[in-house]
Motif scaffolding. Structure first.
Motif, PDB file in Angstrom:
ATOM      1  N   LYS A 171     102.524  -0.394 -20.680  1.00 33.09           N
ATOM      2  CA  LYS A 171     102.750   0.171 -21.799  1.00 33.09           C
ATOM      3  C   LYS A 171     101.707   0.490 -22.908  1.00 33.09           C
ATOM      4  O   LYS A 171     101.858   1.499 -23.674  1.00 33.09           O
ATOM      5  N   VAL A 172     100.654  -0.512 -22.483  1.00 31.20           N
ATOM      6  CA  VAL A 172      99.504  -0.362 -23.756  1.00 31.20           C
ATOM      7  C   VAL A 172      98.655   0.778 -23.266  1.00 31.20           C
ATOM      8  O   VAL A 172      98.055   0.757 -22.040  1.00 31.20           O
ATOM      9  N   ASP A 173      98.551   1.820 -24.229  1.00 26.70           N
ATOM     10  CA  ASP A 173      97.813   3.074 -23.776  1.00 26.70           C
ATOM     11  C   ASP A 173      96.212   2.714 -23.899  1.00 26.70           C
ATOM     12  O   ASP A 173      95.309   3.450 -23.259  1.00 26.70           O
ATOM     13  N   LEU A 174      95.684   1.774 -24.772  1.00 26.64           N
ATOM     14  CA  LEU A 174      94.409   1.554 -25.174  1.00 26.64           C
ATOM     15  C   LEU A 174      93.789   0.253 -24.548  1.00 26.64           C
ATOM     16  O   LEU A 174      94.404  -0.377 -24.478  1.00 26.64           O
ATOM     17  N   PRO A 175      92.772   0.733 -23.558  1.00 28.31           N
ATOM     18  CA  PRO A 175      92.293  -0.529 -22.856  1.00 28.31           C
ATOM     19  C   PRO A 175      91.870  -1.764 -23.512  1.00 28.31           C
ATOM     20  O   PRO A 175      91.998  -2.868 -23.150  1.00 28.31           O
ATOM     21  N   ALA A 176      91.227  -1.476 -24.749  1.00 33.07           N
ATOM     22  CA  ALA A 176      90.922  -2.838 -25.474  1.00 33.07           C
ATOM     23  C   ALA A 176      92.019  -3.682 -26.008  1.00 33.07           C
ATOM     24  O   ALA A 176      91.773  -4.710 -25.886  1.00 33.07           O
ATOM     25  N   VAL A 177      93.157  -2.842 -26.535  1.00 35.14           N
ATOM     26  CA  VAL A 177      94.326  -3.521 -26.852  1.00 35.14           C
ATOM     27  C   VAL A 177      95.006  -4.364 -25.479  1.00 35.14           C
ATOM     28  O   VAL A 177      95.638  -5.383 -25.667  1.00 35.14           O
ATOM     29  N   ARG A 178      94.786  -3.589 -24.363  1.00 33.51           N
ATOM     30  CA  ARG A 178      95.595  -4.102 -23.292  1.00 33.51           C
ATOM     31  C   ARG A 178      94.757  -5.369 -22.867  1.00 33.51           C
ATOM     32  O   ARG A 178      95.181  -6.306 -22.296  1.00 33.51           O
ATOM     33  N   THR A 179      93.541  -5.297 -22.973  1.00 34.87           N
ATOM     34  CA  THR A 179      92.598  -6.700 -22.760  1.00 34.87           C
ATOM     35  C   THR A 179      93.154  -7.926 -23.634  1.00 34.87           C
ATOM     36  O   THR A 179      93.028  -9.105 -23.169  1.00 34.87           O
ATOM     37  N   ARG A 180      93.127  -7.433 -24.979  1.00 30.60           N
ATOM     38  CA  ARG A 180      93.622  -8.292 -26.002  1.00 30.60           C
ATOM     39  C   ARG A 180      95.243  -8.836 -25.723  1.00 30.60           C
ATOM     40  O   ARG A 180      95.172 -10.102 -25.799  1.00 30.60           O
ATOM     41  N   VAL A 181      96.019  -8.039 -25.141  1.00 33.17           N
ATOM     42  CA  VAL A 181      97.378  -8.486 -24.828  1.00 33.17           C
ATOM     43  C   VAL A 181      97.153  -9.452 -23.850  1.00 33.17           C
ATOM     44  O   VAL A 181      97.974 -10.496 -23.762  1.00 33.17           O
ATOM     45  N   SER A 182      96.406  -9.109 -22.745  1.00 29.02           N
ATOM     46  CA  SER A 182      96.312 -10.070 -21.423  1.00 29.02           C
ATOM     47  C   SER A 182      95.762 -11.239 -22.122  1.00 29.02           C
ATOM     48  O   SER A 182      96.286 -12.323 -21.502  1.00 29.02           O
ATOM     49  N   SER A 183      94.840 -11.138 -22.968  1.00 31.55           N
ATOM     50  CA  SER A 183      94.308 -12.729 -23.138  1.00 31.55           C
ATOM     51  C   SER A 183      95.166 -13.448 -23.948  1.00 31.55           C
ATOM     52  O   SER A 183      95.370 -14.930 -24.057  1.00 31.55           O
ATOM     53  N   LEU A 184      96.110 -12.912 -24.978  1.00 31.23           N
ATOM     54  CA  LEU A 184      97.161 -13.291 -25.397  1.00 31.23           C
ATOM     55  C   LEU A 184      98.321 -13.994 -24.522  1.00 31.23           C
ATOM     56  O   LEU A 184      98.746 -15.287 -24.884  1.00 31.23           O
ATOM     57  N   TYR A 185      98.725 -13.276 -23.587  1.00 26.59           N
ATOM     58  CA  TYR A 185      99.404 -13.810 -22.614  1.00 26.59           C
ATOM     59  C   TYR A 185      98.989 -15.208 -21.690  1.00 26.59           C
ATOM     60  O   TYR A 185      99.676 -16.274 -21.619  1.00 26.59           O
ATOM     61  N   GLU A 186      97.637 -15.122 -21.602  1.00 29.15           N
ATOM     62  CA  GLU A 186      97.021 -16.468 -20.971  1.00 29.15           C
ATOM     63  C   GLU A 186      97.129 -17.570 -22.161  1.00 29.15           C
ATOM     64  O   GLU A 186      97.340 -18.686 -21.616  1.00 29.15           O
TER      65      GLU A 186
END
Length: 222
Positions: A171-186
């Motif tokens: 759902k996240v359209d911006l790659p940089a935010v997607r990377t940040r979200v992935s890190s938060l999930y970790e």
């Protein structure tokens, strides 16, 4: 004749100011000590007579109490909020240490209980667990904040589940935010493991104490 000495300690992370009075209120000495165990032991072992000492409650109070208690007749850890006389006059290390010595001699300090070694281990584990719960909550808030920054509705708790994580990332359209979200999930995954481990260790320690079985019988608590 065994002489009583009253020692006021003003404690800082790096330095401790020690002021000493005798039983008649005569000022005997003042010294600056590094906040180190060996230096403090040497100082108290060098004092002759019956030693009474006091210092304010703080981050190092438990460590300091454990260190000095075998070396003194009396160790008072006092509540700085209730010791109004310390707050009067010039505020600084030197007057604070002297005032503590004087108030200790006069019996005018409000003590905070220390020495509960039987439950100290449990308290440390409870603090550790509590900190991890707080860290986990903050990580969840940051995760939702990242989604909201892209106008993605994320009410409820489904956003935290592992099963739907791939869909949420898409759902996240911006790659940089997607990377940040992935890190938060970790971070969430790791913090959950640490929290669960801390919870088990806390309960294991709690079961050693007699009060544990009594608390289990209390309605709404056990």
């Amino acid at each position: 004749m065994n002489k009583h000495k009253y020692v006021g300690l003003d404690v800082d992370q790096a330095t401790i100011v020690a002021a000493v009075e005798d039983a008649r209120g005569n000022f005997l000495m003042e010294t600056f000590l590094p906040t180190r165990a060996d230096d403090l032991r040497d100082f108290f072992k060098g004092l002759k007579g019956t030693i009474h000492t006091a210092f304010e409650e703080g981050a190092q109070a438990t460590w300091l109490y454990d260190l000095i208690e075998p070396l003194a007749e009396e160790v008072v850890v006092c509540d700085p909020r209730r010791n109004k006389l310390i707050q009067t006059g010039n505020k600084g290390d030197r007057p604070d240490a002297r005032k503590l010595a004087r108030l200790l001699r006069l019996g005018e300090l409000h003590a905070v209980y220390h020495g509960e070694r039987g439950t100290r281990g449990l308290k440390e584990l409870v603090h550790g667990y509590d900190y991890l719960v707080g860290d986990l909550t903050r990580a969840k808030n940051r995760l939702k904040g990242a989604f909201r920054s892209r106008a993605i509705c994320c009410r409820g708790t489904k956003v935290y589940t592992a099963d739907e994580r791939k869909e949420w990332l898409e759902k996240v359209d911006l790659p940089a935010v997607r990377t940040r979200v992935s890190s938060l999930y970790e971070q969430l995954d790791y913090l959950r493991k640490l929290r669960d481990k801390a919870h088990k260790e806390m309960l294991r320690e709690a079961r050693k104490h007699p009060a544990y079985k009594l608390l289990l019988k209390v309605a709404g608590l056990g």
